[in-house]
Design a protein around this motif. Structure first.
Motif, PDB file in Angstrom:
ATOM      1  N   ARG A 227       0.916  -5.619   0.345  1.00 17.63           N
ATOM      2  CA  ARG A 227       2.230  -6.082   0.018  1.00 17.63           C
ATOM      3  C   ARG A 227       3.219  -6.193   0.622  1.00 17.63           C
ATOM      4  O   ARG A 227       2.887  -5.756   1.876  1.00 17.63           O
ATOM      5  CB  ARG A 227       2.654  -4.667  -1.190  1.00 17.63           C
ATOM      6  CG  ARG A 227       2.195  -4.588  -3.187  1.00 17.63           C
ATOM      7  CD  ARG A 227       2.738  -3.301  -2.864  1.00 17.63           C
ATOM      8  NE  ARG A 227       2.296  -3.087  -4.465  1.00 17.63           N
ATOM      9  CZ  ARG A 227       2.593  -1.920  -4.968  1.00 17.63           C
ATOM     10  NH1 ARG A 227       3.278  -1.334  -4.894  1.00 17.63           N
ATOM     11  NH2 ARG A 227       1.637  -2.112  -6.545  1.00 17.63           N
ATOM     12  N   ILE A 228       3.493  -7.813   0.488  1.00 16.38           N
ATOM     13  CA  ILE A 228       5.157  -7.558   0.860  1.00 16.38           C
ATOM     14  C   ILE A 228       6.539  -7.704   0.566  1.00 16.38           C
ATOM     15  O   ILE A 228       6.489  -9.300  -0.879  1.00 16.38           O
ATOM     16  CB  ILE A 228       4.776  -9.419   1.538  1.00 16.38           C
ATOM     17  CG1 ILE A 228       2.940  -9.206   2.258  1.00 16.38           C
ATOM     18  CG2 ILE A 228       5.744  -9.590   2.455  1.00 16.38           C
ATOM     19  CD1 ILE A 228       2.494 -11.057   2.769  1.00 16.38           C
ATOM     20  N   GLU A 229       6.923  -6.987   1.000  1.00 14.34           N
ATOM     21  CA  GLU A 229       8.344  -7.080   0.211  1.00 14.34           C
ATOM     22  C   GLU A 229       9.428  -7.750   1.556  1.00 14.34           C
ATOM     23  O   GLU A 229       9.846  -6.515   2.125  1.00 14.34           O
ATOM     24  CB  GLU A 229       9.042  -6.431  -0.865  1.00 14.34           C
ATOM     25  CG  GLU A 229       7.894  -6.185  -2.199  1.00 14.34           C
ATOM     26  CD  GLU A 229       7.833  -5.098  -3.072  1.00 14.34           C
ATOM     27  OE1 GLU A 229       8.531  -4.287  -2.212  1.00 14.34           O
ATOM     28  OE2 GLU A 229       8.746  -4.896  -3.725  1.00 14.34           O
TER      29      GLU A 229
ATOM     30  N   GLU B  28       8.594  -6.536   4.963  1.00 16.14           N
ATOM     31  CA  GLU B  28       7.917  -5.683   5.124  1.00 16.14           C
ATOM     32  C   GLU B  28       5.993  -5.645   4.908  1.00 16.14           C
ATOM     33  O   GLU B  28       6.326  -6.181   3.648  1.00 16.14           O
ATOM     34  CB  GLU B  28       8.089  -4.740   5.054  1.00 16.14           C
ATOM     35  CG  GLU B  28       7.955  -2.952   5.084  1.00 16.14           C
ATOM     36  CD  GLU B  28       7.918  -1.921   4.597  1.00 16.14           C
ATOM     37  OE1 GLU B  28       9.416  -1.251   5.548  1.00 16.14           O
ATOM     38  OE2 GLU B  28       8.064  -1.716   3.454  1.00 16.14           O
ATOM     39  N   ILE B  29       5.579  -5.504   5.276  1.00 17.17           N
ATOM     40  CA  ILE B  29       3.746  -5.606   4.963  1.00 17.17           C
ATOM     41  C   ILE B  29       3.590  -3.969   5.086  1.00 17.17           C
ATOM     42  O   ILE B  29       3.624  -3.186   5.586  1.00 17.17           O
ATOM     43  CB  ILE B  29       2.481  -6.185   5.261  1.00 17.17           C
ATOM     44  CG1 ILE B  29       1.480  -6.345   4.880  1.00 17.17           C
ATOM     45  CG2 ILE B  29       2.256  -6.017   7.091  1.00 17.17           C
ATOM     46  CD1 ILE B  29      -0.136  -7.104   5.238  1.00 17.17           C
ATOM     47  N   SER B  30       2.916  -3.889   3.974  1.00 15.64           N
ATOM     48  CA  SER B  30       1.701  -2.920   3.485  1.00 15.64           C
ATOM     49  C   SER B  30       0.147  -2.976   3.054  1.00 15.64           C
ATOM     50  O   SER B  30       0.711  -3.225   2.620  1.00 15.64           O
ATOM     51  CB  SER B  30       3.115  -1.634   2.286  1.00 15.64           C
ATOM     52  OG  SER B  30       3.392  -2.366   1.414  1.00 15.64           O
ATOM     53  N   SER B  31      -0.063  -1.643   3.538  1.00  8.78           N
ATOM     54  CA  SER B  31      -1.181  -1.238   3.009  1.00  8.78           C
ATOM     55  C   SER B  31      -1.788  -0.333   2.262  1.00  8.78           C
ATOM     56  O   SER B  31      -1.346   0.576   3.441  1.00  8.78           O
ATOM     57  CB  SER B  31      -2.394  -1.877   3.454  1.00  8.78           C
ATOM     58  OG  SER B  31      -3.691  -1.701   3.072  1.00  8.78           O
TER      59      SER B  31
ATOM     60  N   SER C 248      -3.118   6.165   1.335  1.00  5.92           N
ATOM     61  CA  SER C 248      -2.380   6.426   2.523  1.00  5.92           C
ATOM     62  C   SER C 248      -1.553   5.320   2.167  1.00  5.92           C
ATOM     63  O   SER C 248      -2.080   4.324   1.950  1.00  5.92           O
ATOM     64  CB  SER C 248      -2.792   6.904   3.590  1.00  5.92           C
ATOM     65  OG  SER C 248      -3.517   7.701   3.765  1.00  5.92           O
ATOM     66  N   LYS C 249      -0.799   4.836   2.933  1.00  8.98           N
ATOM     67  CA  LYS C 249       0.604   4.016   3.212  1.00  8.98           C
ATOM     68  C   LYS C 249       0.986   3.991   4.253  1.00  8.98           C
ATOM     69  O   LYS C 249       1.143   4.991   5.525  1.00  8.98           O
ATOM     70  CB  LYS C 249       2.110   4.197   2.352  1.00  8.98           C
ATOM     71  CG  LYS C 249       2.725   2.662   2.245  1.00  8.98           C
ATOM     72  CD  LYS C 249       4.173   3.358   1.486  1.00  8.98           C
ATOM     73  CE  LYS C 249       4.886   1.768   1.438  1.00  8.98           C
ATOM     74  NZ  LYS C 249       6.593   2.301   0.741  1.00  8.98           N
ATOM     75  N   ILE C 250       0.777   2.235   4.834  1.00  5.91           N
ATOM     76  CA  ILE C 250       0.506   1.947   6.453  1.00  5.91           C
ATOM     77  C   ILE C 250       1.439   0.919   5.859  1.00  5.91           C
ATOM     78  O   ILE C 250       1.530  -0.212   5.334  1.00  5.91           O
ATOM     79  CB  ILE C 250      -0.723   1.425   6.809  1.00  5.91           C
ATOM     80  CG1 ILE C 250      -1.547   2.392   6.648  1.00  5.91           C
ATOM     81  CG2 ILE C 250      -0.170   0.910   7.932  1.00  5.91           C
ATOM     82  CD1 ILE C 250      -3.337   1.677   6.596  1.00  5.91           C
ATOM     83  N   ILE C 251       2.721   0.565   7.032  1.00  6.11           N
ATOM     84  CA  ILE C 251       3.496  -0.253   6.647  1.00  6.11           C
ATOM     85  C   ILE C 251       3.832  -1.271   8.632  1.00  6.11           C
ATOM     86  O   ILE C 251       3.117  -1.071   9.470  1.00  6.11           O
ATOM     87  CB  ILE C 251       5.000   0.300   6.440  1.00  6.11           C
ATOM     88  CG1 ILE C 251       5.467   1.496   7.334  1.00  6.11           C
ATOM     89  CG2 ILE C 251       4.840   0.405   4.828  1.00  6.11           C
ATOM     90  CD1 ILE C 251       7.038   1.434   7.321  1.00  6.11           C
ATOM     91  N   GLY C 252       4.043  -2.471   8.295  1.00  3.59           N
ATOM     92  CA  GLY C 252       4.580  -3.141   9.434  1.00  3.59           C
ATOM     93  C   GLY C 252       5.369  -3.824   8.895  1.00  3.59           C
ATOM     94  O   GLY C 252       5.567  -4.381   8.406  1.00  3.59           O
ATOM     95  N   LYS C 253       5.650  -4.335   9.946  1.00  3.81           N
ATOM     96  CA  LYS C 253       7.070  -5.668   9.877  1.00  3.81           C
ATOM     97  C   LYS C 253       7.070  -7.070  10.095  1.00  3.81           C
ATOM     98  O   LYS C 253       6.331  -6.870  11.354  1.00  3.81           O
ATOM     99  CB  LYS C 253       8.515  -5.996  10.592  1.00  3.81           C
ATOM    100  CG  LYS C 253      10.087  -6.252  10.637  1.00  3.81           C
ATOM    101  CD  LYS C 253      10.595  -5.844   9.482  1.00  3.81           C
ATOM    102  CE  LYS C 253      11.923  -6.051   8.979  1.00  3.81           C
ATOM    103  NZ  LYS C 253      12.774  -5.875   8.000  1.00  3.81           N
TER     104      LYS C 253
END
Length: 324
Positions: A139-141, A144-147, A216-221
């Motif tokens: 997801r991208i919001e 921020e991208i999250s998987s 699990s949740k992983i995020i990045g900018k």
């Protein structure tokens, strides 16, 4: 429309830069990708995400639901499993998602199943397949991208099921491997990557059983200009780590030798870009029309700790439809 890989990337880049909403469907091998602007998608691709849909809901069907599973022959699965184990013990792979096709006999059509099933993500392509996926890809919001990699399954009706799953050393090792792989993948396209939430459980009900699944949740900018590179961004992350394994390139080679069938769109990805944000899923829980037959594709992660009979049983348990 079906386009080549590079054409698909360029079209997604152009639509992203123009902030024009579109839907995309990419098969496991990236050989038959489809990119459709929203207004043209309904003619061949019906879909639903947690926030968007392009079809009208239909009334429930008042008839008994028949669902008979014809599992893949155990000997075929065992042969593939043994090949995977040899590669794992040789150090070629340390986690591999092994999948197989099972036959289905049912009194409902693909279209019936699509409209009657309940899942965060639903897709139907030209009545060729339906997918009711519980697994987010990315997801991208707000830059921020999250998987949310999903790996680890147990029968939810077992006593202390949650505790058993969370304390299973094999499931912990498998899940940790996928989290590390996805974190590395996200690091190719984003900065400040971190695991925001490690190992949480989702409860899934179906026509056959109830399952607990671990995620699990992983995020990045992302950089502010990421929309003009949407196609390149998605392409870098494929195939999804949770449905191949690690290391990714070599593991995919082993998958093709062991499975000996065409995954097609199964274990590929589907997504939508609404002009601002992007949401996508992994194409699992997948039922396909092959001539006059219905085929359900499913599987699970294999490590050096895996037991063939248990993995086979997990593959069969995942052959379900999430009906109310």
């Amino acid at each position: 429309m079906n386009t080549g890989k590079q054409d698909t990337i360029l079209k997604m880049n152009a639509l992203g830069q123009a902030r024009r909403p579109f839907a995309f469907l990419i098969d496991f091998d990236f050989k038959k990708p489809i990119v459709l602007e929203w207004e043209e998608s309904q003619s061949q691709l019906l879909w639903q995400t947690p926030k968007h849909t392009n079809f009208k809901e239909q009334k429930p069907i008042n008839q008994p639901f028949r669902w008979k599973v014809l599992p893949v022959y155990y000997g075929r699965y065992q042969k593939a499993f043994d090949l995977v184990q040899r590669h794992i013990h040789n150090g070629d792979s340390y986690l591999l998602n092994l999948t197989m096709p099972s036959g289905i006999e049912t009194n409902l059509s693909l279209e019936d199943i699509f409209h009657q099933s309940h899942a965060p993500y639903k897709v139907m392509l030209n009545k060729k397949f339906v997918c009711f996926s519980p697994e987010i890809f990315v997801r991208i919001e707000n830059d921020e991208i999250s998987s949310y990699p999903m790996k680890g399954t147990i029968d939810a009706t077992l006593e202390n099921a949650a505790s058993i799953l969370m304390n299973d050393t094999k499931e912990l090792a498998e899940h940790s491997t996928i989290v590390d792989l996805i974190r590395n993948d996200i690091s190719m396209v984003a900065d400040q990557v971190q695991v925001e939430r490690f190992r949480y459980l989702d409860h899934i009900k179906s026509n056959r059983n109830e399952l607990l699944q671990m995620s699990s949740k992983i995020i990045g900018k992302l950089q502010p200009h990421y929309r003009k590179n949407l196609g390149d961004l998605i392409a870098k992350l494929l195939p999804a780590g949770s449905i191949c394994g690690a290391p990714k390139k070599k593991t995919v080679e082993i998958i093709k030798a062991a499975e000996n069938y065409d995954r097609g769109y199964y274990s590929g990805v589907f997504g939508v870009f609404d002009g601002k944000n992007l949401d996508s899923c992994v194409l699992i829980r997948y039922l396909e029309q092959q001539n006059e037959k219905l085929i359900f594709k499913s599987g699970g992660g294999i490590t050096f700790q895996s037991d063939c009979q248990s993995e086979y049983e997990e593959l069969v348990k995942k052959v379900y439809v999430p009906l109310a």
